[in-house]
Design an enzyme around this catalytic site. Structure first.
Site, PDB file in Angstrom:
ATOM      1  N   TYR A  32       0.830  -1.208   0.000  1.00 14.48           N
ATOM      2  CA  TYR A  32       0.000   0.000   0.000  1.00 14.48           C
ATOM      3  C   TYR A  32       0.861   1.253   0.000  1.00 14.48           C
ATOM      4  CZ  TYR A  32       0.824   1.001   4.995  1.00 14.48           C
ATOM      5  OH  TYR A  32       1.394   1.336   6.195  1.00 14.48           O
ATOM      6  N   LYS A 146       6.392  -1.760   1.943  1.00 17.20           N
ATOM      7  CA  LYS A 146       5.197  -1.179   2.569  1.00 17.20           C
ATOM      8  C   LYS A 146       4.057  -2.188   2.429  1.00 17.20           C
ATOM      9  CE  LYS A 146       3.087   3.387   3.228  1.00 17.20           C
ATOM     10  NZ  LYS A 146       3.166   3.489   4.676  1.00 17.20           N
ATOM     11  N   GLU A 178      12.649   2.325  13.904  1.00 20.72           N
ATOM     12  CA  GLU A 178      11.702   3.391  13.532  1.00 20.72           C
ATOM     13  C   GLU A 178      10.539   3.360  14.500  1.00 20.72           C
ATOM     14  OE1 GLU A 178       9.936   2.662   9.656  1.00 20.72           O
ATOM     15  OE2 GLU A 178       9.977   0.511   9.982  1.00 20.72           O
ATOM     16  N   LEU A 202      11.105   1.329   7.044  1.00 23.39           N
ATOM     17  CA  LEU A 202      10.442   1.790   5.831  1.00 23.39           C
ATOM     18  C   LEU A 202      11.147   3.071   5.389  1.00 23.39           C
ATOM     19  CD1 LEU A 202       7.845   1.251   4.040  1.00 23.39           C
ATOM     20  CD2 LEU A 202       6.962   3.272   5.179  1.00 23.39           C
TER      21      LEU A 202
HETATM   22  N1  PLP Z   1       7.620   3.772   9.045  1.00 23.17           N
HETATM   23  C1  PLP Z   1       6.472   3.083   9.076  1.00 23.17           C
HETATM   24  C2  PLP Z   1       6.465   1.691   9.650  1.00 23.17           C
HETATM   25  C3  PLP Z   1       5.276   3.649   8.569  1.00 23.17           C
HETATM   26  O1  PLP Z   1       4.132   2.951   8.582  1.00 23.17           O
HETATM   27  C4  PLP Z   1       5.317   4.980   8.069  1.00 23.17           C
HETATM   28  C5  PLP Z   1       4.112   5.627   7.535  1.00 23.17           C
HETATM   29  O2  PLP Z   1       3.021   5.200   7.731  1.00 23.17           O
HETATM   30  C6  PLP Z   1       6.536   5.680   8.075  1.00 23.17           C
HETATM   31  C7  PLP Z   1       7.673   5.033   8.552  1.00 23.17           C
HETATM   32  C8  PLP Z   1       6.632   7.078   7.539  1.00 23.17           C
HETATM   33  O3  PLP Z   1       6.612   7.065   6.133  1.00 23.17           O
HETATM   34  P1  PLP Z   1       6.086   8.324   5.285  1.00 23.17           P
HETATM   35  O4  PLP Z   1       6.914   9.507   5.711  1.00 23.17           O
HETATM   36  O5  PLP Z   1       6.335   7.935   3.874  1.00 23.17           O
HETATM   37  O6  PLP Z   1       4.644   8.516   5.633  1.00 23.17           O
END
Ligand code: PLP
Length: 286
Positions: A32, A146, A178, A202
């Site tokens: 997603y 993702k 994270e 991610l």
């Molecule tokens: N890490 C995880 C596990 C996430 O689910 C998300 C966003 O939902 C992020 C980091 C942050 O990513 P982004 O800045 O692309 O929203």
């Protein structure tokens, strides 16, 4: 809720139907994206589509749409809400087939997308900061995908909430990876550090933008492992995500971070981020 997109059609949500044998439902076999829309424009669209492409390649699914086709779908979904700030959710699953772990040959992926008004974090979270707890990172070794299978992330976020916190900071072998749904930055003095990209995080689009803005403004920013102990000694800790943007974390595991309130580096970075966002809304940056 306004219309959603499912497999080529725009429908009211209660008329959108997915088979119980969809592999997304049975196995969590899909990926997603969440794309913010600011002032009616899709923010960092090429970055989100590149990450989608990487997630699809990692699970060996062909991207069902070209960038132009995706944009056409998003534009129609956005039109329902006017130019308000929105967030687009999209997911692609492997499709419908009799339950069997192995990939079924020749199936058509299921494509679902919708848009909703963007819910910003409450203003006091920005002015006072939020609370986080550290937890063991119990996820798998492909956190760079993702994936829609978010059971571990949901358990970790719920654990944080039950402890009165807003986010769980995940730790693997004494190293911060994270947040349950965010990336993490640690500030010491006027230097930023964020964990490097790799299989355990991610690659956040907001994380990358913060790194980019820091470099463009000569703010020292390193991508290197963050030991759990640096959460205790940091002057500031932030979380970043597309919908939470850049939020200061002012309490971790019951201890204050730095002075226990949002710090000057957060104020500086958030101002630069808002400036960038404003330039984007005005069409001055892509
Ligand atoms: N890490 C995880 C596990 C996430 O689910 C998300 C966003 O939902 C992020 C980091 C942050 O990513 P982004 O800045 O692309 O929203």
């Amino acid at each position: 809720m306004s219309q959603v997109y499912l497999d080529g059609k725009f429908l009211p949500p209660d008329q959108a139907r997915v088979s119980v044998f969809d592999r997304g439902f049975i196995f969590g076999d899909g990926v997603y994206e969440v794309i913010p829309v600011f002032g009616g424009r899709l923010f960092r669209l090429p970055h989100h589509l590149a990450r989608l492409e990487a997630s699809l390649a990692a699970i060996r699914l062909r991207n069902p749409h070209t960038a132009e086709e995706w944009k056409t779908i998003f534009t129609r979904l956005m039109a329902e809400h006017g130019t308000k700030d929105q967030s687009i959710y999209l997911q692609v699953t492997r499709g419908v087939a009799p339950r069997d772990h192995a990939f079924p040959p020749n199936i058509t992926p299921t494509v679902f997308a919708y848009s909703q008004p963007l819910k910003y974090p409450p203003v006091e979270q920005l002015t006072q900061g939020v609370t986080a707890v550290t937890t063991a990172d119990i996820r798998w070794q492909r956190c760079d995908i993702k994936a829609i299978a978010l059971l571990a992330n949901a358990l970790l976020r719920q654990q944080a909430i039950e402890q009165g916190a807003v986010e769980a900071i995940l730790v693997r072998d004494k190293v911060v990876t994270e947040g349950a749904a965010s990336n993490i930055f640690v500030v010491s003095g006027d230097r930023l550090v964020t964990p490097p990209k790799g299989p355990y995080i991610l690659p956040g689009i907001t994380r990358d933008l913060v790194v980019e803005i820091a470099r463009a403004n000569k703010i020292a920013c390193e991508e290197k492992p963050v030991g759990i102990e640096s959460l205790r000694t940091a002057d500031e800790v932030w979380l970043t995500s597309s919908t939470k943007e850049i939020l200061p974390i002012t309490r971790i595991d019951g201890h204050s971070v730095g002075a226990g309130k949002p710090g000057p580096m957060h104020a500086r970075m958030f101002a630069l981020y808002k400036e960038y966002k404003q330039a984007f809304v005005l069409g001055k940056v892509e």
